[in-house]
Write a protein that holds these residues in place. Structure first.
Motif: not given
Lengths: 180, 72
Positions: A98, A129-130, A173, A175
């Motif tokens: 990731s 997308i995270i 954040y 990821m």
């Protein structure tokens, strides 16, 4: 607004053999050409061995990435499209990994947020997308969980990037993974 | 994936192969790079927290894939 078009990217002038470092050139608005480096790094001895941090920017005087400078690119769309293409290349060669983006400041985090939000349709076939928020636990006695220093015990919680979330509600954040 | 994008990725892979056989000044620059600890790494304090995070990340990825497939 950043518009990602993976068919309109700069060519790499250097790619590391394990695909974790890239160098390309971008033209700035004052017509100077600057070399930009893109690097994916895993923190040494990290408890998250499969999470690599994305950093990019021009070289500083020591040859390191200066990720705090705000360059005026003639074609920002092409710069970010190139970075995304390199990210996809890195992930295709490391499919279990990731990529994480901290956002060195709110300006950059805002940029990433808008980039993911407005390019979802172009990216969803390639990337998952995270977004990650930090939460603290509410205890039964009505107080919150504290750490050893008496401070709120925050824990990261990932969720699918919410494309309805606007830039006044940034994730802490970001990821992304290969959509495979 | 579109052929044009796959061709671009193939070209990047060719450059990487060429780089592997070259002693390039850019490589020596890279070796000096330091690593900054990011917010996520800082907030994972032990193996149990790392396992919990990865479990939640996997669930989030699976749900995001499902959303992407159904255009949510």
């Amino acid at each position: 607004m950043i518009k990602i078009n993976l068919e309109d990217t700069f060519e790499a002038i250097y790619v590391s053999p394990n695909f974790d470092q890239y160098i390309f050139e971008s033209v700035l608005k004052d017509s100077t050409i600057t070399q930009l480096k893109v690097k994916f790094t895993n923190i040494a001895e990290s408890l998250l061995p499969n999470v690599y941090n994305l950093a990019f920017g021009p070289f500083d005087s020591n040859g390191k990435i200066n990720d705090s400078v705000n360059l005026k690119h003639k074609d920002s769309n092409k710069v970010f499209s190139t970075i995304i293409l390199f990210s996809i290349t890195f992930l295709k060669n490391n499919p279990h990994i990731s990529i994480g983006i901290d956002g060195s400041d709110d300006l950059r985090a805002n940029l990433y947020h808008r980039m993911f939000r407005y390019n979802y349709k172009n990216l969803k076939d390639f990337l998952v997308i995270i977004g990650v928020d930090w939460y603290v636990r509410l205890l039964r006695n009505g107080t919150i969980e504290l750490d050893n220093n008496g401070l709120a015990f925050f824990k990261p919680k990932p969720e699918p990037f919410d494309f309805q979330r606007k830039t006044n509600d940034l994730y802490r954040y970001y990821m992304f993974n290969l959509n495979q | 994936m579109k052929d044009s994008i796959q061709n671009k990725i193939n070209k990047i892979q060719e450059i990487a192969l060429a780089s592997a056989s070259e002693k390039n000044i850019k490589v020596s620059r890279d070796s000096k790079e330091s690593t900054n600890i990011d917010n996520l790494t800082k907030s994972i304090r032990n193996k149990k927290e790392a396992e919990l995070f990865f479990s939640e990340l996997k669930s989030a990825i699976d749900l995001a894939k499902k959303n992407a497939a159904t255009n949510v």
